[in-house]
Design a protein around this motif. Sequence first.
Motif, PDB file in Angstrom:
ATOM      1  N   MET A  35       7.234  -1.799  -5.447  1.00 18.36           N
ATOM      2  CA  MET A  35       7.079  -2.905  -4.304  1.00 18.36           C
ATOM      3  C   MET A  35       8.208  -3.787  -4.666  1.00 18.36           C
ATOM      4  SD  MET A  35       4.644  -2.054  -2.462  1.00 18.36           S
ATOM      5  CE  MET A  35       3.383  -0.898  -2.672  1.00 18.36           C
TER       6      MET A  35
ATOM      7  N   TRP B  78       8.527   2.881   7.541  1.00 19.61           N
ATOM      8  CA  TRP B  78       7.718   3.997   6.984  1.00 19.61           C
ATOM      9  C   TRP B  78       8.273   5.283   6.844  1.00 19.61           C
ATOM     10  CZ3 TRP B  78       2.311   3.597   5.335  1.00 19.61           C
ATOM     11  CH2 TRP B  78       1.802   2.182   5.397  1.00 19.61           C
TER      12      TRP B  78
ATOM     13  N   TYR C  81       7.574   6.047   1.106  1.00 23.18           N
ATOM     14  CA  TYR C  81       6.750   4.829   1.281  1.00 23.18           C
ATOM     15  C   TYR C  81       5.216   4.827   1.483  1.00 23.18           C
ATOM     16  CZ  TYR C  81       6.175  -0.040   2.605  1.00 23.18           C
ATOM     17  OH  TYR C  81       5.635  -1.324   2.752  1.00 23.18           O
TER      18      TYR C  81
ATOM     19  N   ILE D 186       2.516   3.366  -0.778  1.00 26.58           N
ATOM     20  CA  ILE D 186       1.384   2.398  -0.221  1.00 26.58           C
ATOM     21  C   ILE D 186       0.101   2.868  -0.564  1.00 26.58           C
ATOM     22  CG2 ILE D 186       0.248   1.494   1.652  1.00 26.58           C
ATOM     23  CD1 ILE D 186       2.789  -0.039   1.003  1.00 26.58           C
TER      24      ILE D 186
ATOM     25  N   TRP E 144      -2.946   1.114  -3.161  1.00 25.78           N
ATOM     26  CA  TRP E 144      -4.345   1.017  -2.732  1.00 25.78           C
ATOM     27  C   TRP E 144      -5.192   1.678  -3.861  1.00 25.78           C
ATOM     28  CZ3 TRP E 144      -7.080  -2.135   0.576  1.00 25.78           C
ATOM     29  CH2 TRP E 144      -6.362  -2.515   1.730  1.00 25.78           C
TER      30      TRP E 144
ATOM     31  N   THR F 232      -4.500   2.967   4.046  1.00 29.90           N
ATOM     32  CA  THR F 232      -3.050   3.224   4.114  1.00 29.90           C
ATOM     33  C   THR F 232      -2.656   3.356   5.694  1.00 29.90           C
ATOM     34  OG1 THR F 232      -2.777   4.205   1.816  1.00 29.90           O
ATOM     35  CG2 THR F 232      -1.127   4.641   3.432  1.00 29.90           C
TER      36      THR F 232
ATOM     37  N   GLN G 159      -3.057   0.154   7.429  1.00 32.73           N
ATOM     38  CA  GLN G 159      -1.969  -0.679   7.184  1.00 32.73           C
ATOM     39  C   GLN G 159      -0.889  -0.183   8.205  1.00 32.73           C
ATOM     40  OE1 GLN G 159      -1.110  -1.172   3.131  1.00 32.73           O
ATOM     41  NE2 GLN G 159       0.827  -2.179   3.615  1.00 32.73           N
TER      42      GLN G 159
ATOM     43  N   MET H  17       2.139  -7.844   3.774  1.00 36.65           N
ATOM     44  CA  MET H  17       0.941  -7.115   3.827  1.00 36.65           C
ATOM     45  C   MET H  17      -0.482  -7.805   4.098  1.00 36.65           C
ATOM     46  SD  MET H  17       1.684  -4.648   0.624  1.00 36.65           S
ATOM     47  CE  MET H  17       3.239  -3.815   0.246  1.00 36.65           C
TER      48      MET H  17
END
Length: 280
Positions: free
Chosen positions: A45, A71, A75, A79, A83, A138, A141, A155
Amino acid sequence: MTKQNASPRGGTVEWLLKQDSAIVLGSVLLIILGATWYTIAGVGMNMSAVEMTRMAGPVGDPMIMGPAAAWSASYALLIFLMWWVMMIAMMTPSAAPAVLLFIAVKRTGPEKHRTVAFSLWFLSGYLVAWGAFSLIATALQWGLEQIGLSDGPMMTISSGVFAGSVLLAAGAYQFSALKNACLRHCQSPVRFLADHNRPGTFGAFRTGILHGTYCLGCCWALMLLLFVGGIMNLYWIVGIAAYVALEKLMPGARWLVSVTGFALIGAGLWFITAPLFSGP
């Protein structure tokens, strides 16, 4: 000569079998420490979890940090790993009692020489269930970012009304029959294993997935609160993990579930109605 060599070897194997709890718990501890480090460091990140926690804004009003990352497949994988590793760090400690009980059950069975392997397969199944949740989180999101309800860099939900709606829904779920049924399974690993324990490697893995699924049914709405406070906000991560552990490890404190439900509903209503009473 053969007899002399066999004895130490047999003694070593017997000693290792007696250390199964220590071996498995040591592995669990390493998993927790590794996942915690990965989460705090924010591997991959732009900022660490410490930095994002320090810069977190009020609920529904995150600090603006520029455009969101584009995205892509890589990526999305990053993510997802964020998670999943975070779920491992948050949920593995509260799974320890079930793992210990599983060790005790396997230690007295016909395949006791494979207790360590079976216990790790059980834990792996448990974490795979949370991997499935991480995949859904994910996708959620990504969806929230696409419709402008989530701030990409921080986020977190960018709308106070929507954040309040999530709090309200999580509070209502505390009183649902599904929540209570899943919580009973999580709070009583003895009964769970009596009903669902199966022999062999696949049996251990399957039992772990089933236990993880019950825990997921119990806690998924609470985990969605990370969208409200900030997915990498350490205060929310630690707070939710600690609360989940209390729910699972204190079966006598049924009032805790209700009190939390009312508190979440109250907070949700506040964030939803606050704009109506604010000035122009």
